[in-house]
Scaffold this motif. Structure first.
Motif, PDB file in Angstrom:
ATOM      1  N   TYR A 178       0.948  -5.092   7.243  1.00  0.00           N
ATOM      2  CA  TYR A 178       0.050  -3.943   7.098  1.00  0.00           C
ATOM      3  C   TYR A 178       0.148  -3.326   5.700  1.00  0.00           C
ATOM      4  CZ  TYR A 178       0.312  -4.466  12.148  1.00  0.00           C
ATOM      5  OH  TYR A 178       0.293  -4.990  13.428  1.00  0.00           O
ATOM      6  N   LEU A 226       2.910  -2.213   4.316  1.00  0.00           N
ATOM      7  CA  LEU A 226       3.858  -1.105   4.388  1.00  0.00           C
ATOM      8  C   LEU A 226       5.280  -1.622   4.232  1.00  0.00           C
ATOM      9  CD1 LEU A 226       2.345   0.612   7.570  1.00  0.00           C
ATOM     10  CD2 LEU A 226       1.748   1.053   5.171  1.00  0.00           C
ATOM     11  N   ARG A 261      -2.520   8.435   5.221  1.00  0.00           N
ATOM     12  CA  ARG A 261      -3.262   7.201   5.532  1.00  0.00           C
ATOM     13  C   ARG A 261      -4.707   7.297   5.070  1.00  0.00           C
ATOM     14  NH1 ARG A 261      -6.795   5.894   8.923  1.00  0.00           N
ATOM     15  NH2 ARG A 261      -6.483   7.738  10.207  1.00  0.00           N
ATOM     16  N   ARG A 262      -5.335   8.443   5.273  1.00  0.00           N
ATOM     17  CA  ARG A 262      -6.725   8.610   4.832  1.00  0.00           C
ATOM     18  C   ARG A 262      -6.828   8.554   3.304  1.00  0.00           C
ATOM     19  NH1 ARG A 262      -6.369  11.953   9.196  1.00  0.00           N
ATOM     20  NH2 ARG A 262      -6.103  13.852   7.948  1.00  0.00           N
ATOM     21  N   THR A 284      -6.575   4.920   2.332  1.00  0.00           N
ATOM     22  CA  THR A 284      -7.801   4.207   2.691  1.00  0.00           C
ATOM     23  C   THR A 284      -8.954   4.586   1.774  1.00  0.00           C
ATOM     24  OG1 THR A 284      -7.065   4.128   4.994  1.00  0.00           O
ATOM     25  CG2 THR A 284      -9.409   3.746   4.582  1.00  0.00           C
ATOM     26  N   SER A 297      -0.444   8.066  13.716  1.00  0.00           N
ATOM     27  CA  SER A 297      -1.211   8.410  12.514  1.00  0.00           C
ATOM     28  C   SER A 297      -2.162   7.299  12.095  1.00  0.00           C
ATOM     29  CB  SER A 297      -0.255   8.724  11.360  1.00  0.00           C
ATOM     30  OG  SER A 297       0.523   7.582  11.034  1.00  0.00           O
ATOM     31  N   TYR A 303       1.060  12.484   8.378  1.00  0.00           N
ATOM     32  CA  TYR A 303       1.085  11.066   8.021  1.00  0.00           C
ATOM     33  C   TYR A 303      -0.352  10.533   7.973  1.00  0.00           C
ATOM     34  CZ  TYR A 303       6.193  10.503   8.585  1.00  0.00           C
ATOM     35  OH  TYR A 303       7.557  10.571   8.453  1.00  0.00           O
ATOM     36  N   GLY A 304      -1.200  11.049   8.863  1.00  0.00           N
ATOM     37  CA  GLY A 304      -2.608  10.655   8.868  1.00  0.00           C
ATOM     38  C   GLY A 304      -3.335  11.071   7.608  1.00  0.00           C
ATOM     39  N   ARG A 343       0.845  -1.198   0.000  1.00  0.00           N
ATOM     40  CA  ARG A 343       0.000   0.000   0.000  1.00  0.00           C
ATOM     41  C   ARG A 343       0.874   1.239   0.000  1.00  0.00           C
ATOM     42  NH1 ARG A 343      -3.815   0.884   4.493  1.00  0.00           N
ATOM     43  NH2 ARG A 343      -2.116   0.166   5.787  1.00  0.00           N
ATOM     44  N   PHE A 347      -1.307   4.104  11.075  1.00  0.00           N
ATOM     45  CA  PHE A 347      -0.794   3.098  10.144  1.00  0.00           C
ATOM     46  C   PHE A 347      -0.565   1.756  10.824  1.00  0.00           C
ATOM     47  CE2 PHE A 347       0.434   6.482   7.061  1.00  0.00           C
ATOM     48  CZ  PHE A 347      -0.051   5.889   5.905  1.00  0.00           C
TER      49      PHE A 347
END
Length: 196
Positions: free
Chosen positions: A74, A76, A173-174, A177, A56, A169-170, A23, A58
């Motif tokens: 995950y 990553l 991640r969003r 997702t 964040s 970082y969040g 991802r 992850f």
């Protein structure tokens, strides 16, 4: 870790933590001497990568550098723009960064991660000739992957706190997702290109 052990790690390379189809492939600037000595990415005690990755969202808990292989479950992974370990990033030349950008592009083409997240805006700018790049999603792709430039988690980067870094970082991640299969690898992915 003794000073002699750290100095002995100078110019060592550290294996990537990678698999095909990740991802997010996180890309550091280059290994620290501590990383070179231990073989664990972001191993320097003052580095905030592992706490920020957890804050964040992850990872469900804060991983230790020695647990780096758990990232793969995950989706990553970790690599670097420049492979050799140094005490400081300013020991690297612009030529090394540009060569590293070429190597990274080939690596991404082979591994085909959905996102490449470069943790260090200056390294990203130098490696890819993007002098005006800002933190956030980039308009370009690298090796077919969408790119996000993130703040450098080094403790020396005092402009960013762990909390403000985790917020950025969040955002990545969003985006991952919300759009788990961005584009078709041709650079036509969706998104606003929002930058901070």
């Amino acid at each position: 870790m003794t000073p002699d052990e750290l100095q002995a790690a100078r110019d060592r390379t550290v294996p990537d933590v990678v698999a095909g189809g990740l991802r997010v492939l996180f890309c550091g600037i280059n290994p620290s001497l501590m990383t070179g000595a231990t073989g664990h990415h972001f191993a320097f005690p003052g580095n905030r990568f592992w706490p920020v990755l957890h804050l964040s969202g992850f990872t469900p808990r804060q991983l230790r550098p020695a647990e780096q292989s758990e990232l793969l479950q995950y989706g990553l992974g970790i690599t670097n723009v420049v492979a050799r370990a140094t005490a400081r990033a300013d020991e690297l030349s612009a030529e090394e960064f540009r060569a590293g950008g070429d190597i990274l592009t080939a690596k991404v083409e082979k591994l085909r991660p959905q996102w490449l997240a470069v943790v260090g805006i200056t390294a990203y700018r130098t490696a890819f000739g993007e002098r005006r790049a800002h933190i956030g999603r980039q308009e370009r792709t690298v090796g077919g992957a969408h790119v996000w430039a993130l703040p450098n988690p080094s403790g020396l980067n005092a402009h960013w706190t762990a909390q403000s870094m985790a917020a950025e970082y969040g955002r990545l991640r969003r985006a991952v997702t919300a759009d788990p299969h961005p584009g078709t690898g041709t650079g036509t992915g969706t998104g606003s290109g929002t930058k901070t």
